[in-house]
Design a protein around this motif. Structure first.
Motif, PDB file in Angstrom:
ATOM      1  N   ALA A  74     -52.068  24.934 -22.630  1.00  8.83           N
ATOM      2  CA  ALA A  74     -53.502  25.018 -22.882  1.00  8.83           C
ATOM      3  C   ALA A  74     -54.191  25.944 -21.894  1.00  8.83           C
ATOM      4  O   ALA A  74     -55.211  26.557 -22.216  1.00  8.83           O
ATOM      5  N   SER A  75     -53.664  26.045 -20.692  1.00  6.02           N
ATOM      6  CA  SER A  75     -54.189  26.914 -19.640  1.00  6.02           C
ATOM      7  C   SER A  75     -53.160  26.933 -18.528  1.00  6.02           C
ATOM      8  O   SER A  75     -52.215  26.126 -18.525  1.00  6.02           O
ATOM      9  N   ALA A  76     -53.361  27.794 -17.553  1.00  2.67           N
ATOM     10  CA  ALA A  76     -52.465  27.777 -16.394  1.00  2.67           C
ATOM     11  C   ALA A  76     -52.567  26.442 -15.671  1.00  2.67           C
ATOM     12  O   ALA A  76     -51.558  25.863 -15.260  1.00  2.67           O
ATOM     13  N   SER A  77     -53.785  25.941 -15.522  1.00  5.50           N
ATOM     14  CA  SER A  77     -53.961  24.672 -14.814  1.00  5.50           C
ATOM     15  C   SER A  77     -53.295  23.524 -15.556  1.00  5.50           C
ATOM     16  O   SER A  77     -52.728  22.615 -14.935  1.00  5.50           O
ATOM     17  N   GLU A  78     -53.345  23.550 -16.891  1.00  7.36           N
ATOM     18  CA  GLU A  78     -52.663  22.505 -17.663  1.00  7.36           C
ATOM     19  C   GLU A  78     -51.161  22.578 -17.434  1.00  7.36           C
ATOM     20  O   GLU A  78     -50.493  21.550 -17.261  1.00  7.36           O
ATOM     21  N   PHE A  79     -50.608  23.793 -17.407  1.00  5.93           N
ATOM     22  CA  PHE A  79     -49.174  23.920 -17.168  1.00  5.93           C
ATOM     23  C   PHE A  79     -48.822  23.472 -15.751  1.00  5.93           C
ATOM     24  O   PHE A  79     -47.781  22.834 -15.541  1.00  5.93           O
ATOM     25  N   ALA A  86     -43.441  16.806 -14.664  1.00  9.49           N
ATOM     26  CA  ALA A  86     -42.047  16.831 -15.090  1.00  9.49           C
ATOM     27  C   ALA A  86     -41.100  16.765 -13.894  1.00  9.49           C
ATOM     28  O   ALA A  86     -40.089  16.048 -13.929  1.00  9.49           O
ATOM     29  N   VAL A  87     -41.401  17.507 -12.849  1.00  8.28           N
ATOM     30  CA  VAL A  87     -40.563  17.466 -11.647  1.00  8.28           C
ATOM     31  C   VAL A  87     -40.640  16.083 -11.001  1.00  8.28           C
ATOM     32  O   VAL A  87     -39.624  15.546 -10.545  1.00  8.28           O
ATOM     33  N   ALA A 217     -46.196  17.462 -23.440  1.00  7.80           N
ATOM     34  CA  ALA A 217     -47.280  18.304 -23.951  1.00  7.80           C
ATOM     35  C   ALA A 217     -48.167  17.518 -24.916  1.00  7.80           C
ATOM     36  O   ALA A 217     -47.688  16.674 -25.680  1.00  7.80           O
ATOM     37  N   PRO A 218     -49.466  17.808 -24.906  1.00  9.29           N
ATOM     38  CA  PRO A 218     -50.327  17.248 -25.955  1.00  9.29           C
ATOM     39  C   PRO A 218     -50.028  17.935 -27.284  1.00  9.29           C
ATOM     40  O   PRO A 218     -49.460  19.027 -27.321  1.00  9.29           O
ATOM     41  N   SER A 219     -50.398  17.300 -28.378  1.00  9.10           N
ATOM     42  CA  SER A 219     -50.310  17.976 -29.662  1.00  9.10           C
ATOM     43  C   SER A 219     -51.313  19.123 -29.686  1.00  9.10           C
ATOM     44  O   SER A 219     -52.431  18.993 -29.202  1.00  9.10           O
TER      45      SER A 219
END
Length: 331
Positions: A74-79, A86-87, A217-219
């Motif tokens: 969705a954005s860099a911040s979301e990633f 995840a880590v 991830a969100p849908s």
């Protein structure tokens, strides 16, 4: 509440956008006409393909990688938030980042209970080139990527400003790039930061992490307009426009650095469309008067860099406004 509990960013505040906003690093030549046209044609009546099949294939072709390695965000911040989670799910607790870097790296790591660790022993390592806030090549980047991480270690290279590099090139080989997660956010380069859209290129043989990120991830992380932006980004028209804009930005940057020097500021070196400077007197006491005059700078204290400001390169008219407003903004 610490300084990292609430995110601090440049750009519009509660009063809206400043007429001369030096606080963001967007391409001041924008918006890119072909990307803007794509946004205007986007069909917001319907959901995008939830798998983003065509978009991933287009991005993969643009970068010369397999489509399976593209992760939409969705954005860099979301990633940043998602890969940190995840880590952490894998048991990671050690994080490394440059001493001065984007606050969301530290803020998100803190939310997940990470502790600082040496780069070689970190479960999650953050890199950025050109760096933020300095706009410089990251020192020791090649050595850090070549050094072995822990067995489940993850290294992310934030390339938000790579398309806006005005000097030199990213000093990594294809093999080195294949060892890291490459995070791309083209909205800055296209001068369209109001559209939130990003993607990452996974390292080779990162199937397990790709699957984990998919589960987190969100849908539909991207709507129709985000898809339109990333699709336009890979097109020849947008890339030609970007290349020509860099020439303009180089000229504007030389003028802006000369202006800052004439004001008595000390400018730090930069290879991108923004740079840091130490004003002749502190910025904070003058910030309110400058905002009233339509000027906004980025205080770099949130980056761990006191007594400096960061300035995105703006056109000559905005530079003239800063030249007039700074001496008049005495507290």
């Amino acid at each position: 509440m610490t300084s990292f509990d609430e995110p601090l960013h440049g750009g519009p505040d509660a009063r809206g956008a400043a007429p001369h906003d030096f606080s963001t690093n967007a391409n001041a030549c924008g918006p890119c006409p072909s990307a803007l046209a794509a946004l205007q044609k986007a069909d917001a009546r319907r959901y995008p393909d939830p798998r983003y099949t065509a978009l991933c294939e287009g991005l993969a072709c643009f970068h010369g990688v397999d489509a399976e390695r593209i992760v939409i965000a969705a954005s860099a911040s979301e990633f940043i938030g998602r890969i940190t989670a995840a880590v952490a799910q894998q048991g990671g607790r050690g994080v490394w980042m440059p001493p001065h870097s984007y606050g969301d790296y530290q803020r998100t790591a803190g939310a997940w209970g990470f502790e600082p660790a040496p780069a070689a022993g970190a479960d999650l390592a953050w890199c950025c080139d050109p760096s933020s806030p300095f706009g410089q090549a990251q020192n020791g980047l090649q050595a850090l990527i070549d050094a072995p991480l822990p067995s489940k270690g993850t290294c992310v290279l934030d390339l938000a400003y790579e398309p806006l590099r005005l000097e030199g090139s990213l000093g990594l080989s294809p093999v080195q790039k294949d060892r890291v997660w490459q995070l791309w956010t083209p909205n800055k380069a296209l001068g369209l930061t109001g559209i939130r859209a990003a993607y990452a290129i996974a390292p080779r043989d990162a199937g397990a992490m790709i699957a984990r990120l998919g589960r987190l991830a969100p849908s539909w992380p991207l709507g129709a307009h985000g898809v339109a932006l990333l699709t336009a980004w890979t097109g020849a028209e947008a890339q030609d426009w970007l290349r020509h804009s860099l020439d303009t930005l180089r000229a504007w940057k030389r003028e802006q650095e000369a202006l800052c020097a004439a004001l008595g500021w000390t400018c730090l070196p930069s290879v991108a469309n923004y740079f840091c400077a130490r004003p002749d007197v502190p910025y904070a006491p003058r910030a309110a008067a400058l905002r009233d005059a339509g000027i906004q700078l980025r205080d770099t204290r949130s980056f761990g860099l006191p007594d400096h400001v960061r300035l995105g390169v703006l056109p000559p008219a905005s530079q003239s406004a800063l030249q007039r407003a700074w001496p008049a903004a005495r507290p």
